[in-house]
Motif scaffolding. Structure first.
Motif, short mmCIF file in Angstrom:
data_model
loop_
_atom_site.label_atom_id
_atom_site.label_comp_id
_atom_site.label_asym_id
_atom_site.label_seq_id
_atom_site.Cartn_x
_atom_site.Cartn_y
_atom_site.Cartn_z
N ALA A 9 -3.21 6.85 -2.94
CA ALA A 9 -2.54 5.95 -3.58
C ALA A 9 -1.78 6.34 -4.77
CB ALA A 9 -2.85 4.01 -3.21
N HIS A 10 -2.42 7.30 -5.34
CA HIS A 10 -1.31 7.11 -6.96
C HIS A 10 -0.64 8.34 -6.40
CE1 HIS A 10 -2.23 7.49 -10.95
NE2 HIS A 10 -1.64 8.97 -10.67
N ARG A 56 1.09 8.17 -3.54
CA ARG A 56 2.00 7.26 -2.92
C ARG A 56 3.28 6.88 -4.01
NH1 ARG A 56 -1.72 5.71 0.79
NH2 ARG A 56 -1.76 4.04 -0.34
N SER A 57 2.08 6.44 -5.07
CA SER A 57 3.78 5.60 -6.25
C SER A 57 3.55 6.72 -7.41
CB SER A 57 2.15 4.83 -7.00
OG SER A 57 1.90 5.44 -8.26
N LYS A 88 0.09 -1.69 0.14
CA LYS A 88 -0.09 -0.21 0.23
C LYS A 88 0.77 1.18 0.33
CE LYS A 88 -4.80 -1.84 1.32
NZ LYS A 88 -5.57 -0.67 2.30
N ALA A 89 2.22 1.11 0.67
CA ALA A 89 2.49 2.13 0.18
C ALA A 89 3.05 2.31 -0.81
CB ALA A 89 3.68 2.36 1.90
N LEU A 90 2.94 1.74 -1.42
CA LEU A 90 4.21 1.24 -2.16
C LEU A 90 3.11 2.00 -4.20
CD1 LEU A 90 6.46 -1.56 -2.33
CD2 LEU A 90 7.08 1.33 -1.96
N GLY A 91 2.24 2.36 -2.99
CA GLY A 91 1.36 2.56 -4.05
C GLY A 91 -0.27 1.93 -4.59
N ALA A 92 -0.26 0.03 -3.99
CA ALA A 92 -0.90 -0.55 -4.41
C ALA A 92 -2.03 0.24 -3.52
CB ALA A 92 -0.51 -1.70 -3.56
N LEU A 93 -2.96 -0.26 -4.87
CA LEU A 93 -4.62 0.52 -4.57
C LEU A 93 -5.76 -0.58 -4.05
CD1 LEU A 93 -5.60 2.15 -7.80
CD2 LEU A 93 -5.38 3.31 -5.89
N PRO A 94 -6.42 -0.50 -3.56
CA PRO A 94 -7.20 -2.11 -2.67
C PRO A 94 -8.00 -2.42 -3.46
CG PRO A 94 -8.20 0.38 -1.42
CD PRO A 94 -6.99 1.52 -2.32
N GLU A 146 -8.64 7.76 -1.06
CA GLU A 146 -7.80 6.70 -0.56
C GLU A 146 -7.35 6.03 -1.63
OE1 GLU A 146 -7.08 2.81 1.34
OE2 GLU A 146 -9.57 3.58 1.65
N ALA A 147 -7.76 6.65 -3.35
CA ALA A 147 -7.76 5.52 -4.53
C ALA A 147 -6.89 7.04 -5.02
CB ALA A 147 -8.50 5.27 -5.10
N PRO A 206 6.29 -1.24 -7.58
CA PRO A 206 5.67 -0.17 -7.57
C PRO A 206 5.90 0.37 -9.01
CG PRO A 206 8.00 0.13 -6.52
CD PRO A 206 8.02 -1.16 -6.51
N PHE A 234 9.53 5.55 -0.01
CA PHE A 234 10.00 5.26 1.24
C PHE A 234 10.89 4.53 0.85
CE2 PHE A 234 5.46 6.32 0.82
CZ PHE A 234 4.87 6.71 2.08
N LEU A 267 0.43 8.41 3.82
CA LEU A 267 -0.30 7.04 4.12
C LEU A 267 -1.24 7.55 5.50
CD1 LEU A 267 3.35 4.94 5.29
CD2 LEU A 267 1.09 4.19 3.74
N ASN A 298 -4.99 -0.83 7.22
CA ASN A 298 -5.06 0.67 6.95
C ASN A 298 -3.10 0.85 7.32
OD1 ASN A 298 -3.77 3.44 8.03
ND2 ASN A 298 -5.66 3.27 9.77
N PRO A 299 -3.04 1.29 5.72
CA PRO A 299 -1.66 0.68 5.27
C PRO A 299 -0.80 1.39 6.84
CG PRO A 299 -2.28 2.87 4.68
CD PRO A 299 -4.02 2.25 5.01
N ILE A 300 -1.11 2.36 8.05
CA ILE A 300 -0.32 2.13 8.82
C ILE A 300 0.17 1.36 9.72
CG2 ILE A 300 -0.35 4.07 10.99
CD1 ILE A 300 -1.25 6.14 9.19
#
Lengths: 403, 229
Positions: B80-81, B83-84, A315-321, B76-77, B109, B89, B56, A395-397
Motif C-alpha cells: 500500500a505504501h 502504491r501511494s 486501496k489502489a491510491l495507497g489506503a492501508l487496510p 500488504e501494508a 492519495p 494509477f 495490487l 482485495n483491491p483487484i
C-alpha cells in the motif's frame, strides 16, 4: 513523529467529513437506520431520569416526615388482641419514647343537614399527633386530651369535605353526621396534611376524629396501629430494639404479634423495589438498542457492498487496510451517535413530560446522558466492527473489478 | 540501481480443479523516463500484468524489482505504501468519487499518505493547474466533461509524485478528440521525465508510446519502436 500524528489526525478529520457526507447524502436511509438507536436511547434516558426524579422526591418526603418516628402495627395474640389505654401509657413511659399517636380508621356515611350522604374514610387520631405535626390545622383547634378522654364527638374536616358539605357556609361550629351520630366541626385541615407514612399509601386525611371515639364506633377497645415519637437524640435502631423488648414482654414472647417499621426501612424497601422495576424496564429498553445496533450493522454491510469500487480505488491510491476500517468505523460510530443524541433529546423531553404528569421535580441526570452517549458509541463500534473489517479486507483487484 | 525489472514472472489462477496459467515467464526491463505501451487483446492477461506492475497483486513466481525493492517480499501494508508513493494509477473510467470536488479527489492519495492539509491543498492545486483545470477545482465530477474527469484522474495519479504512471485503457471511455488530448498530455508528462506504462488493446493509442510490447495468451513479445507498428 509529530508530523506523523498530524497526518493521522488530518486523515481522521477527512474520514469524519466524508462519513458525514455519506450519512447526509442518504438522509432517509440514515434516519431509518438510526431510528432503533434513537428509540432505545430515548427509552433508557426517559426511564432513568423519571425514576431518579421520582425516587428523589420520594426520599425527600420521607425525610421531612419520617425523622424520629416509628410506625407500629399490632396483630396481637389469642390472649391479647391489641394495646389497651394502660399499655399506651406504659409505652409512653419508656425512656426512648416521647409520645405515641394511635390511629383507628373506619369508612362511614357522612351528611350535613340532610344535604349529602357519601361514604368517606374517617381517621381517629390523638392530640399528640397534632402536637407533633405542626401546621395540620388551618382553622379552628386540634383534638386535645379532653376530647380523647371523653371520646368527644368532634371532628376536623379537609377542604374537599368542606366544599361538598358546606358550600358557601362557614363549617366551624356546624354539626355533621357520621354514621348518623352528630359531630361538631372544631377545625379544618390544611391541604398538605400528608404527614404520616400511611398517608403515602392511603392519601391524606379527610375527616379526623379523636381515636377513642373511632374505637367506640368500631366497637374495639384496643389500639392496633400507632406511631411512636422518639425522644430527642435517640436513633431509630436503638429505639427499635427497646420497643421490641417491650412488645415481646407484652405479648409473652409469642411470635408475629406486632411489627415495627422505621421510615428508613420503609424507604429502603420502596427504593429497592423501585430500582428493581427500573432495571427490569431498562433491560427491556436495551433490547431496542441491540435491535438498533443490528439495523446499523445491516446498513453498514449494504454500504460496504455498494462502495466496493470506492474501497478498491482507495486501496489502489495507497489506503492501508486499517485506514479503510477506521473510515467505516467512524461512519457507523457517527451514525449511532447522531441517533443517540436525538434519543437523548427525545428521552429528556419525554421524562420532562412524565415528571410534570407526576408533579415531581424534573432533574437532568448527567449520568443518564453519559450513559446514552456511551451506549450509542458502544453500539456504533461493536456493530460497525464487522462491516468495517469486511471493507478493509476486500482485495483491491476484486474491488476494482466491480467498477 | 534498478528502476524496473521483471524476471520470469508467472501468474496462475485456480479455475475449478485446474490452474489457469495467465502470465508465462514475463521478462520486462524499463529505464527511468521510458514510455511503454503494453498492447494486447482482451483475455491476453494484460490486466493481470497491470495489477502486478501496480503492486495490487503479486506474481506466483518470478522477480519484480521496482526502485531497488523486491516487491514479492513485501507485506500488504508495504505494498500500500508503494502504491501511494511510487505508482500513479489512471483507470479506464476516471473513477472519481462523486461526492468530492475535483480538488478533493486529487487530494485523496495524500490523505492516506498522511500529508498535512495545507500541503495537500497546495499540491492538488498545482497538479490541477498542470492538467489545465485550475478553473474547475471546486466542480464535482458530474459537472465535468469526460475528458476533464480523466484529466482530474491524471492529476490525482500524479499528485503523490510517483516514479511510475500506470494507465489502463486511459482513453477507453473517451471520444476520439478527447482521447487525443489525453494522449497529448501523456506525451508531455513523459517529456517532463516521468515514466509511463500504458495498457491498451488499441494499436492507434499504443502508437503514442515510444516503445511497444505485445501480450498474447500471457506471453510478452517485444514490438520494437512505435514507428514500426
Amino acid at each position: 513523529m509529530f508530523k506523523k500524528i498530524c497526518g493521522v489526525l488530518s486523515m481522521l478529520v477527512e474520514c469524519v467529513r466524508m462519513s458525514l457526507q455519506n450519512i447526509f447524502a442518504n438522509r432517509l436511509r440514515s434516519f431509518l437506520t438510526v431510528l432503533g438507536i434513537l428509540i432505545g436511547v430515548a427509552a433508557v434516558i426517559a426511564l432513568i431520569t423519571t425514576v431518579n426524579a421520582f425516587s428523589g422526591s420520594l426520599s425527600d418526603s420521607f425525610k421531612t416526615m419520617g425523622a424520629g418516628t416509628l410506625s407500629v402495627t399490632v396483630t396481637g395474640s389469642d390472649l391479647k388482641s391489641g394495646l389497651s389505654t394502660k399499655d399506651l401509657n406504659a409505652l409512653t413511659e419508656l425512656p426512648a419514647v416521647e409520645g405515641v399517636s394511635p390511629q383507628e380508621s373506619l369508612r362511614s356515611r357522612i351528611s350535613h343537614a340532610g344535604s349529602h350522604d357519601t361514604r368517606i374514610r374517617v381517621t381517629g387520631r390523638s392530640g399528640s399527633y397534632f402536637a407533633k405535626n405542626e401546621g395540620l390545622v388551618s382553622r379552628g383547634r386540634p383534638i386535645n386530651v379532653i376530647d380523647e378522654n371523653n371520646s368527644s364527638r368532634v371532628c376536623l374536616i379537609n377542604s374537599d369535605v368542606t366544599e361538598t358539605l358546606f358550600y358557601g357556609v362557614d363549617p366551624l361550629g356546624e354539626t355533621i353526621y357520621i354514621d348518623g351520630m352528630p359531630f361538631s366541626v372544631i377545625g379544618t385541615l390544611a391541604d398538605d396534611s400528608a404527614k404520616s407514612v400511611t398517608s403515602i399509601m392511603n392519601g391524606s386525611d379527610e375527616i379526623v376524629i379523636p381515636y377513642t371515639t373511632a374505637m367506640k364506633m368500631n366497637s374495639v377497645n384496643v389500639v392496633t396501629s400507632l406511631t411512636v415519637y422518639l425522644a430527642d437524640g435517640v436513633d431509630s435502631d436503638t429505639a427499635n430494639d427497646e420497643l421490641e423488648e417491650w412488645f415481646d414482654a407484652l405479648f409473652s414472647y409469642e411470635e408475629d404479634c406486632y411489627s415495627i417499621m422505621s421510615m428508613s426501612s420503609i424507604e429502603d424497601t420502596m427504593q429497592s423495589m423501585l430500582s428493581m422495576v427500573s432495571s427490569l424496564l431498562a433491560g427491556i429498553a436495551s433490547i431496542a438498542l441491540v435491535v438498533g445496533g443490528i439495523g446499523i450493522m445491516n446498513m453498514m454491510l449494504t454500504t460496504v457492498t455498494e462502495r466496493t469500487a470506492e474501497i478498491g480505488l482507495k486501496k489502489a491510491l495507497g489506503a492501508l487496510p486499517w485506514q479503510i476500517q477506521v473510515q467505516f468505523l467512524i461512519e457507523s460510530f457517527l451514525l449511532s451517535m447522531i441517533g443517540g443524541a436525538a434519543g437523548i433529546a427525545l428521552g429528556l423531553g419525554l421524562s420532562m413530560f412524565l415528571c410534570s404528569m407526576m408533579s415531581t421535580d424534573f432533574l437532568i441526570s448527567v449520568q443518564a446522558i453519559l450513559l446514552g452517549f456511551g451506549f450509542s458509541a458502544a453500539v456504533g463500534i461493536v456493530f460497525g466492527w464487522a462491516p468495517a473489517r469486511k471493507a478493509s479486507r476486500l482485495n483491491p483487484i476484486d474491488a476494482l473489478r466491480s467498477m | 540501481m534498478t528502476f524496473f525489472r521483471m524476471e520470469k514472472i508467472n501468474k496462475f489462477f485456480p479455475m475449478g480443479e485446474e490452474q489457469a496459467h495467465i502470465l508465462k515467464d514475463i521478462d520486462l526491463t524499463l529505464e527511468e523516463g521510458d514510455y511503454l505501451s503494453i498492447l494486447g487483446p482482451s483475455g491476453s492477461g494484460k490486466t493481470t500484468l497491470m495489477n502486478i506492475i501496480g503492486c495490487l497483486d503479486v506474481a506466483s513466481s518470478g522477480r519484480y524489482i521496482l526502485n531497488d525493492r523486491e516487491i514479492e517480499d513485501l507485506t500488504e501494508a508495504e505494498l500500500a505504501h508503494i502504491r501511494s508513493r511510487e505508482i500513479g494509477f489512471v483507470f479506464q473510467d476516471s473513477q472519481l468519487l462523486p461526492r468530492l470536488t475535483a480538488q478533493q479527489n486529487v487530494e485523496l492519495p495524500l490523505i492516506y499518505a498522511g500529508t498535512s492539509p495545507a500541503e495537500r491543498r497546495r499540491r492538488a492545486q498545482a497538479m490541477l493547474e498542470r492538467v489545465e483545470l485550475s478553473d474547475r477545482m471546486n466542480h464535482f465530477p458530474n459537472q465535468l466533461s469526460g475528458g476533464q474527469q480523466q484529466r482530474v484522474a491524471i492529476a490525482r495519479a500524479l499528485v503523490g509524485g510517483p516514479s511510475l504512471l500506470l494507465a489502463d485503457e486511459p482513453t477507453g471511455a473517451l471520444d476520439q478528440k478527447t482521447g487525443r488530448q489525453v494522449m497529448k498530455l501523456f506525451g508531455e508528462l513523459n517529456g517532463e521525465g516521468r515514466t509511463v506504462i500504458m495498457i491498451t488493446h488499441d494499436t492507434n493509442i499504443a502508437r503514442n508510446a515510444r516503445r511497444i510490447v505485445h501480450i498474447i495468451d500471457g506471453e510478452l513479445t517485444e514490438g520494437g519502436d512505435a514507428a514500426d507498428v
